[in-house]
Design an enzyme around this catalytic site. Structure first.
Site, PDB file in Angstrom:
ATOM      1  N   HIS A 208      33.968  28.517  41.762  1.00 52.36           N
ATOM      2  CA  HIS A 208      33.669  29.926  42.399  1.00 52.36           C
ATOM      3  C   HIS A 208      32.524  29.812  43.216  1.00 52.36           C
ATOM      4  O   HIS A 208      31.622  29.344  42.688  1.00 52.36           O
ATOM      5  CB  HIS A 208      34.094  31.122  41.287  1.00 52.36           C
ATOM      6  CG  HIS A 208      32.949  31.103  40.317  1.00 52.36           C
ATOM      7  ND1 HIS A 208      33.055  30.120  39.096  1.00 52.36           N
ATOM      8  CD2 HIS A 208      31.817  31.615  40.168  1.00 52.36           C
ATOM      9  CE1 HIS A 208      32.096  30.198  38.348  1.00 52.36           C
ATOM     10  NE2 HIS A 208      31.226  31.329  39.055  1.00 52.36           N
TER      11      HIS A 208
ATOM     12  N   GLU B 188      44.000  42.462  38.471  1.00 55.60           N
ATOM     13  CA  GLU B 188      43.037  42.784  39.251  1.00 55.60           C
ATOM     14  C   GLU B 188      43.449  42.638  41.057  1.00 55.60           C
ATOM     15  O   GLU B 188      42.601  42.762  41.969  1.00 55.60           O
ATOM     16  CB  GLU B 188      41.829  41.903  39.303  1.00 55.60           C
ATOM     17  CG  GLU B 188      41.255  42.024  37.713  1.00 55.60           C
ATOM     18  CD  GLU B 188      39.846  41.530  37.729  1.00 55.60           C
ATOM     19  OE1 GLU B 188      38.861  41.870  38.400  1.00 55.60           O
ATOM     20  OE2 GLU B 188      39.770  40.855  36.525  1.00 55.60           O
TER      21      GLU B 188
END
Lengths: 330, 330
Positions: free
Chosen positions: B262, B168
């Site tokens: 996160h 990614e």
């Protein structure tokens, strides 16, 4: 040869509904609050295509016409309810020989506010939001005086009327009359008082010295824990078999819409949108545990609080928007 | 003689749109997440009736047919997009001579997941929620071992692949490579990467010792403040003129969907539903200020945390649901 996606869709065989937006609040006055049920325009179905399971999710599209008024004359209009300047209609396609089209598209709920004031127009207009950081010193210097003004000149009379049984007595769901400990719990106007999964209530405390979250200190934690317990037990006892204690969510707003401390108690299934979003709402359980681990004498007045404000709000116009303009000057 | 409400509605003369649900995300894969834009099926109009201002709010109604499959054959179906098992269609009424009906009702967006797994079926099924209170001792005894198991056996490999540039890489929006301070910010799959008011990103920190909010201590406050600042500045610089720093909202989940720390960073206009609701999300700014006022050595592991869980979740099934059953035994 493989089927096309369109062919597959047409071969979908229905088994059961997985999830569906509730029909509530078609008849409530919830529409006056611009507070929508996120789930109400979609349906999730389980079925199969050939021998494989398939999930089908259908979601209504947006309005693609800007000016709806020319359409109103050619559509069926039925009045659902009326209260003063508020009128609620169901508007639907003309009856068609093709029943399937009608069933699929259904129509729309239309609220007409007439005559409308500039406040109504502002309320239903798009508003840009800004994240702001309210430090303890900004609170002391700007927000505290603003709150004091909002508590003056009879602006909280409607709250005191409730607390003294001068108004809305018949609407009380739970009451603890103790002047230092107690509260009155009422249904919010958003709630039809029948659909338990949409339960929306508000507990107004008897204490008049707490204007907002900012006035809560470590020593209030035990009181708040008792209040939360009484709210949850009270609702559970009032609606036996309809809601369990762990299905009730309690939270507070900062900034609140009025400056007398109150707690929102809703069904956990209630998808409250902006009113339950972080940056506006704080879960009461976490407020209490946060107070409990503070040092002696400390409270929310000592904390930096981050939240969002509309650009049309008095606090953005009068405080945070101005600070921002100054900060951006060279 | 006074007009009836229906007559008044038909006399509504359009002036301008006050607010409208966005057309986004008609072409995105957002539908795969059961995460709807609350505002997308309504429109608020300003107009007048005689000489008085009037506000008209139109909101699409729910589906009133349970089994949609017989209808599909008589409706127009167009494939919008396709990705593996996911298919997106626009389904609309047959073209009618009466254009007004078509414009008013429009149709629906239909997602077909085929073939669907039991996980898909569970994901799109209605789930009852429960409020739970996770004390520090429940965390130590039950949740910490659960989190450790969820971090093992390669379950976070997809995260480490992102952090080591093994996957990614082309999607990275902001990056700070410092192993102790840094993070990688990526667009969430929910976001089409174009519509800024729907911006939805996720910052994955390089530190691997923070599984969740529970691992944050007072000494992490300064680090988190720097991370938040870098996220907000990074997005602002990446999309010049499209989003301002005070239009970015940062929050964390507890419980999160995976146990490597996160941060979600979204546009403040993004109405995130359950994902941004109190009881699931905590605003990063408030997490930081809460850490700052804690005593030395303290952290979120020392707090009681209240949140909601689905009855189908592993934690409800394995921990809280069981405790509840035991507590209810005589």
């Amino acid at each position: 040869m493989a089927s096309t996606p369109e062919e597959n869709l047409k071969r979908f065989t229905f088994e059961r509904i997985l999830n569906q937006g509730t029909l509530f609040p078609l008849l409530s006055i919830e529409t006056t609050y611009n507070h929508l049920d996120t789930r109400s325009k979609s349906i999730n179905l389980l079925g199969h295509i050939s021998r494989s399971a398939a999930v089908l999710i259908a979601e209504k599209t947006c309005f693609d016409a800007k000016d709806l008024s020319p359409l109103l004359s050619s559509l069926q209009i039925s009045l659902l309810d009326k209260n003063d300047i508020y009128h609620w209609f169901l508007v639907s396609s003309l009856p068609s020989n093709d029943a399937s089209i009608f069933a699929f598209t259904t129509g729309a709920k239309v609220t007409l506010i007439y005559p409308a004031t500039p406040q109504h127009i502002a309320k239903y207009s798009q508003q840009s939001l800004r994240m702001i950081v309210e430090t303890p010193s900004i609170y002391e210097k700007h927000i505290k005086p603003y709150i004091a003004a909002k508590r003056g000149e009879g602006r909280l009379n409607w709250v005191y009327n409730i607390l003294t049984h001068a108004a809305e007595t018949d609407r009380i769901i739970v009451e603890d009359p103790d002047p230092a400990e107690g509260f009155i719990l009422l249904p919010d106007l958003k709630w039809d008082r029948k659909t338990m999964s949409a339960m929306y209530t508000m507990a107004i405390v008897h204490r008049r010295d707490v204007a907002s979250l900012r006035d809560l200190t470590k020593q209030d934690a035990a009181w708040l824990r008792r209040v939360q317990q009484k709210i949850v037990e009270g609702i559970y006892e009032k609606y036996p078999g309809e809601v369990e204690e762990d299905q009730i969510k309690c939270y507070v707003h900062y900034q609140p819409s009025y400056y007398h401390f109150h707690i929102h108690a809703v069904h956990v299934a209630h998808d409250g949108g902006e009113g339950q979003a972080v940056g506006r709402a704080l879960l009461l359980g976490n407020v209490i545990s946060q107070l409990e681990v503070m040092e002696e004498g400390k409270g929310f007045k000592d904390l930096e609080l981050t939240y969002f404000l509309g650009e049309e709000s008095e606090l953005w116009q009068g405080v945070f928007g101005k600070t921002k303009s100054r900060a951006m000057r060279p």
